[in-house]
Design a protein around this motif. Structure first.
Motif, short mmCIF file in Angstrom:
data_model
loop_
_atom_site.label_atom_id
_atom_site.label_comp_id
_atom_site.label_asym_id
_atom_site.label_seq_id
_atom_site.Cartn_x
_atom_site.Cartn_y
_atom_site.Cartn_z
N ILE A 1 -170.94 -86.75 -63.00
CA ILE A 1 -171.64 -85.78 -62.16
C ILE A 1 -170.72 -84.62 -61.81
O ILE A 1 -171.11 -83.45 -61.88
CB ILE A 1 -172.18 -86.44 -60.89
CG1 ILE A 1 -173.31 -87.42 -61.24
CG2 ILE A 1 -172.67 -85.40 -59.90
CD1 ILE A 1 -173.84 -88.20 -60.07
N THR A 2 -169.49 -84.94 -61.44
CA THR A 2 -168.54 -83.89 -61.06
C THR A 2 -168.27 -82.95 -62.23
O THR A 2 -168.28 -81.73 -62.07
CB THR A 2 -167.21 -84.51 -60.58
OG1 THR A 2 -167.47 -85.36 -59.46
CG2 THR A 2 -166.23 -83.42 -60.16
N PHE A 3 -168.05 -83.52 -63.43
CA PHE A 3 -167.76 -82.67 -64.57
C PHE A 3 -168.98 -81.85 -64.99
O PHE A 3 -168.86 -80.68 -65.37
CB PHE A 3 -167.28 -83.50 -65.76
CG PHE A 3 -166.94 -82.67 -66.96
CD1 PHE A 3 -165.95 -81.70 -66.90
CD2 PHE A 3 -167.64 -82.84 -68.15
CE1 PHE A 3 -165.64 -80.91 -68.01
CE2 PHE A 3 -167.34 -82.06 -69.26
CZ PHE A 3 -166.35 -81.09 -69.19
N SER A 4 -170.15 -82.45 -64.91
CA SER A 4 -171.36 -81.72 -65.27
C SER A 4 -171.54 -80.49 -64.37
O SER A 4 -171.89 -79.40 -64.84
CB SER A 4 -172.59 -82.63 -65.15
OG SER A 4 -173.77 -81.94 -65.47
N SER A 5 -171.28 -80.66 -63.08
CA SER A 5 -171.39 -79.54 -62.15
C SER A 5 -170.33 -78.48 -62.44
O SER A 5 -170.61 -77.28 -62.40
CB SER A 5 -171.26 -80.04 -60.71
OG SER A 5 -172.30 -80.94 -60.39
N TYR A 6 -169.12 -78.94 -62.75
CA TYR A 6 -168.03 -77.99 -63.04
C TYR A 6 -168.34 -77.17 -64.28
O TYR A 6 -168.20 -75.93 -64.27
CB TYR A 6 -166.71 -78.74 -63.22
CG TYR A 6 -165.60 -77.84 -63.73
CD1 TYR A 6 -164.88 -77.03 -62.86
CD2 TYR A 6 -165.30 -77.78 -65.10
CE1 TYR A 6 -163.88 -76.18 -63.33
CE2 TYR A 6 -164.30 -76.94 -65.57
CZ TYR A 6 -163.59 -76.14 -64.68
OH TYR A 6 -162.62 -75.30 -65.15
N SER B 1 -171.11 -76.48 -65.66
CA SER B 1 -172.24 -75.57 -65.50
C SER B 1 -171.80 -74.27 -64.84
O SER B 1 -172.40 -73.21 -65.08
CB SER B 1 -173.35 -76.23 -64.67
OG SER B 1 -172.96 -76.39 -63.32
N GLU B 2 -170.76 -74.34 -64.02
CA GLU B 2 -170.24 -73.15 -63.35
C GLU B 2 -169.14 -72.46 -64.16
O GLU B 2 -168.86 -71.29 -63.97
CB GLU B 2 -169.68 -73.53 -61.97
CG GLU B 2 -170.73 -74.08 -61.01
CD GLU B 2 -170.13 -74.53 -59.70
OE1 GLU B 2 -168.90 -74.35 -59.51
OE2 GLU B 2 -170.87 -75.07 -58.86
N HIS B 3 -168.54 -73.22 -65.08
CA HIS B 3 -167.45 -72.68 -65.91
C HIS B 3 -167.70 -73.02 -67.38
O HIS B 3 -166.92 -73.77 -67.99
CB HIS B 3 -166.11 -73.25 -65.45
CG HIS B 3 -165.81 -73.05 -64.01
ND1 HIS B 3 -165.26 -71.90 -63.50
CD2 HIS B 3 -166.02 -73.87 -62.93
CE1 HIS B 3 -165.12 -72.00 -62.20
NE2 HIS B 3 -165.58 -73.18 -61.82
N PRO B 4 -168.77 -72.49 -67.96
CA PRO B 4 -169.11 -72.84 -69.33
C PRO B 4 -168.05 -72.42 -70.35
O PRO B 4 -168.03 -72.93 -71.47
CB PRO B 4 -170.43 -72.10 -69.57
CG PRO B 4 -170.41 -70.98 -68.58
CD PRO B 4 -169.71 -71.52 -67.38
#
Length: 270
Positions: free
Chosen positions: A196-201, A203-206
């Motif tokens: 979850i943490t990496f998915s959120s990261y 998405s903000e830093h593609p």
């Protein structure tokens, strides 16, 4: 996510005793927790208020996030309104003990130690533990490849002892952003993040040159809603609410909106 594991401190426990542990949030006489919630019309939920994407304040100052919306949806199913109380992580579960909160909905990982003290509703989110590497690194594909490699992390990581047994060299860090920078600078070989943490990261830093090498087997975190032991009726109603929210697609929709993917089922079923 690691910050959600094993963090009920002695100070927190002392606070619970001082404030009257196990009193029940607004309960009168011998009524159980569900009866108290129904009488007051409020489902009191503790959370941090600064742990995005689970709970945070949006640009207008209002609470937002995955856990915030889950709490609102559960309260609606219970036929009451939700009342949020913000507090530091280390005092949240103690707030359940003391009766300050009915529950905590703050990405609480379900662990054997916690289950000794609380009853948990069925998990409403699942997060695999992922090994992250730089985009061009193909040398790490499984657990067998971790020996002798450098990991940016800290000794409080729930898997720290396991990594040490594999011969992994731990490079201490103070924050997730520091860990990511060390990886991008080629100063460590891999990171260990919740899915979850990496998915959120990402998405903000593609543009970040980071990829998932693999998920660690049997290391998926289950996220649940804790209640005090013995509050059987409340637990049953929360489980009923979550079941309906899963069935009608609400949980999946909220996960995709706030977590950048469907984390409401085990990764093996995804």
């Amino acid at each position: 996510m690691k910050r959600n594991l094993l963090r009920i401190t002695a100070l927190s426990l002392a606070a619970a005793v001082t404030t009257g542990a196990f009193a029940g949030c607004g309960a009168e006489n011998d009524e159980d927790e569900l009866a108290a919630i129904q009488r007051t019309g409020k489902f009191v939920v503790g959370l941090e208020g600064n742990y995005p994407p689970f709970n945070y304040h949006d640009d207008s100052g209002e609470l937002a996030g995955f856990d915030v919306e889950v709490a609102k949806a559960v309260a609606e199913k219970l036929g009451v309104t939700v009342e949020f109380v913000e507090a530091p992580w280390d005092s949240l579960l103690a707030g359940v003990d003391s009766g300050r909160f009915d529950t905590v909905i703050n990405c609480v990982s379900i662990s054997d130690e916690r289950k000794e003290k609380y009853d948990f509703a069925e998990p409403y989110a699942y997060s695999p533990t992922q090994i992250l590497v730089r985009g061009g690194n193909d040398s790490i594909k499984s657990v067998d490849d971790l020996g002798g490699k450098k990991l940016a992390g800290n000794s409080t990581n729930v898997l720290a002892t396991w990594y040490d047994s594999l011969g992994v060299e731990l490079v201490p860090i103070d924050s997730s952003s520091e860990a990511i920078n060390l990886l991008l600078q080629d100063r460590v070989d891999f990171l260990s993040f919740s899915g979850i943490t990496f998915s959120s990261y990402i998405s903000e830093h593609p543009e970040a040159d980071i990829k998932v090498a693999f998920n660690i087997p049997d290391a998926e975190q289950q996220v649940g809603i804790p209640v005090r032991k013995g509050e059987t009726r409340l637990l049953e109603e929360i489980n009923k609410a979550l079941g309906e929210l899963r069935e009608d697609g609400t949980l999946k929709r909220l996960s995709e909106e706030f977590l950048n993917g469907d984390f409401t089922v085990p990764s093996s079923q995804g």
